[in-house]
Design a protein around this motif. Structure first.
Motif, PDB file in Angstrom:
ATOM      1  N   ARG A  91       0.814  -1.224   0.000  1.00 35.22           N
ATOM      2  CA  ARG A  91       0.000   0.000   0.000  1.00 35.22           C
ATOM      3  C   ARG A  91       0.847   1.274   0.000  1.00 35.22           C
ATOM      4  N   LEU A  92       2.069   1.170   0.525  1.00 35.31           N
ATOM      5  CA  LEU A  92       2.844   2.367   0.819  1.00 35.31           C
ATOM      6  C   LEU A  92       4.052   2.565  -0.091  1.00 35.31           C
ATOM      7  N   ASN A  93       4.213   1.683  -1.077  1.00 39.18           N
ATOM      8  CA  ASN A  93       5.205   1.882  -2.137  1.00 39.18           C
ATOM      9  C   ASN A  93       6.655   1.884  -1.655  1.00 39.18           C
ATOM     10  N   VAL A 111      13.323   1.439   1.235  1.00 41.55           N
ATOM     11  CA  VAL A 111      13.624   1.819  -0.142  1.00 41.55           C
ATOM     12  C   VAL A 111      12.335   2.176  -0.874  1.00 41.55           C
ATOM     13  N   SER A 112      12.205   3.417  -1.303  1.00 44.94           N
ATOM     14  CA  SER A 112      11.066   3.822  -2.125  1.00 44.94           C
ATOM     15  C   SER A 112      11.205   3.159  -3.489  1.00 44.94           C
ATOM     16  N   THR A 113      10.125   2.563  -3.980  1.00 40.76           N
ATOM     17  CA  THR A 113      10.243   1.714  -5.155  1.00 40.76           C
ATOM     18  C   THR A 113       9.445   2.171  -6.373  1.00 40.76           C
ATOM     19  N   GLY A 114       8.233   2.618  -6.190  1.00 37.73           N
ATOM     20  CA  GLY A 114       7.304   2.826  -7.285  1.00 37.73           C
ATOM     21  C   GLY A 114       5.955   2.288  -6.861  1.00 37.73           C
ATOM     22  N   MET A 133       6.352  -4.388  -9.510  1.00 34.83           N
ATOM     23  CA  MET A 133       5.559  -3.188  -9.227  1.00 34.83           C
ATOM     24  C   MET A 133       4.201  -3.367  -9.910  1.00 34.83           C
ATOM     25  N   GLN A 134       3.220  -3.743  -9.138  1.00 38.70           N
ATOM     26  CA  GLN A 134       1.927  -4.170  -9.658  1.00 38.70           C
ATOM     27  C   GLN A 134       1.206  -3.096 -10.465  1.00 38.70           C
ATOM     28  N   ASP A 135       1.286  -1.841 -10.012  1.00 37.12           N
ATOM     29  CA  ASP A 135       0.502  -0.786 -10.660  1.00 37.12           C
ATOM     30  C   ASP A 135       1.293   0.125 -11.581  1.00 37.12           C
ATOM     31  N   SER A 136       2.598  -0.090 -11.685  1.00 33.97           N
ATOM     32  CA  SER A 136       3.369   0.669 -12.679  1.00 33.97           C
ATOM     33  C   SER A 136       3.989  -0.261 -13.716  1.00 33.97           C
ATOM     34  N   ARG A 152      15.522  -0.788 -13.119  1.00 37.25           N
ATOM     35  CA  ARG A 152      14.101  -1.080 -13.224  1.00 37.25           C
ATOM     36  C   ARG A 152      13.785  -1.259 -14.704  1.00 37.25           C
ATOM     37  N   THR A 153      12.823  -2.142 -14.995  1.00 37.16           N
ATOM     38  CA  THR A 153      12.466  -2.400 -16.378  1.00 37.16           C
ATOM     39  C   THR A 153      10.968  -2.603 -16.484  1.00 37.16           C
ATOM     40  N   LYS A 154      10.416  -2.290 -17.634  1.00 39.11           N
ATOM     41  CA  LYS A 154       8.985  -2.471 -17.855  1.00 39.11           C
ATOM     42  C   LYS A 154       8.647  -3.943 -18.024  1.00 39.11           C
ATOM     43  N   THR A 155       7.438  -4.289 -17.593  1.00 40.10           N
ATOM     44  CA  THR A 155       6.916  -5.639 -17.755  1.00 40.10           C
ATOM     45  C   THR A 155       5.561  -5.573 -18.457  1.00 40.10           C
TER      46      THR A 155
END
Length: 298
Positions: A91-93, A111-114, A133-136, A152-155
């Motif tokens: 919930r808190l990213n 660690v702030s992640t996304g 990262m479920q929502d990004s 970081r990479t797109k999925t």
């Protein structure tokens, strides 16, 4: 056996001899995932909305203690070197690193992640934490020594669980917003998406078969489970799993799958030889994590 009931803040205790629920263990709010301590003496239940961890004796089903002040522990994983417990605050990213001395947990880094870190995987050398990262729609790698993001990479859509191949070359990512498992080559400095293995709508959670080669994935929307060959990168078998299959465990002999049916308030026992549901055990609301003491190698 244990099944976490996320919307009832408790655990169903199941007798595998009679396949009946024999008790309930109270937890904090929204228990989602669970993990065994390195000494195998405690099963840790992560209570996301309860900001706490419940330690349970895996042999007796007795609560050992509750650790409070663990912020939003949705998913959790120990590093193989037994020095770190890492939690994903869904919930808190952020992802939290707790130093583990065998008994106590000490927060060292946040660690702030996304958007919406979901599931975690740590490599065999205890060098890198991978988090979806479920929502990004991203996969993030965090260096354990510096506790900073390496890349970081797109999925594909809505990545959930992540699992590393035994040889350390590939990561498998369940795309819950799609019908596939995305495979990343992580042998180099930067990751490369190399393949998508079509499994079924809502590809979500993984469990190793225990043979070092095969991986089960639950397809929550398709109501099936697929068996993936991690070397050939293809589906080699499949099984019915009605009711929104989620987390799984595997019997020591590899024949039986124990699966939480998220929308049906049941734990399914699936016979992988006969390819059918052998029985369904009634549990609580929104069953999620599943665990058995007599399990195949994880």
């Amino acid at each position: 056996m244990f099944v976490l009931n996320s919307l009832q803040a408790d655990i169903s205790v199941i007798d595998p001899a009679t396949w009946t629920e024999i008790g309930r263990i109270a937890t904090g709010k929204e228990p989602h995932h669970l993990y065994l301590t390195p000494d195998e003496k405690s099963l840790i239940v992560a209570n996301a909305l309860g900001d706490s961890l419940t330690f349970v004796d895996p042999a007796t089903a007795q609560v050992q203690r509750t650790v409070r002040g663990i912020v939003d522990p949705y998913h959790l994983r120990f590093s193989p070197d037994m020095k770190w417990l890492v939690t994903a605050a869904n919930r808190l990213n952020h992802v939290d690193f707790y130093r583990w001395d065998g008994k106590e947990l000490t927060l060292v880094q946040r660690v702030s992640t996304g958007k919406t870190p979901s599931h975690l995987w740590i490599d065999a050398g205890s060098r890198t934490v991978y988090s979806t990262m479920q929502d990004s729609d991203e996969l993030v790698a965090i260096d354990i020594s510096t506790q900073k993001i390496k890349w970081r990479t797109k999925t594909g859509a809505m990545p959930a669980d992540v699992y590393g191949s035994p040889d350390g070359k590939h990561l498998f990512v369940g795309l819950t917003g799609s019908d596939s498992v995305e495979v990343f080559d992580i042998a180099g400095e930067q990751p490369r998406s190399v393949q998508r293995i079509k499994t079924g709508d809502g590809a979500h959670a993984f469990r190793a078969a225990g043979d070092g080669r095969h991986l089960f994935v639950s397809n929550r929307v398709a109501n099936t489970i697929s068996k993936i060959d991690m070397q050939a990168l293809r589906v080699v078998d499949g099984y019915p799993a009605p009711g929104g299959p989620d987390c799984m465990d595997v019997s020591a002999d590899g024949r039986w799958l124990y699966v939480s049916a998220r929308w049906a308030r049941k734990m399914l026992v699936i016979d992988t030889v006969e390819r059918k549901v052998a029985r369904a055990v009634q549990v609580g609301k929104s069953p999620h994590g599943v665990w058995t003491l007599r399990h195949a190698k994880r």
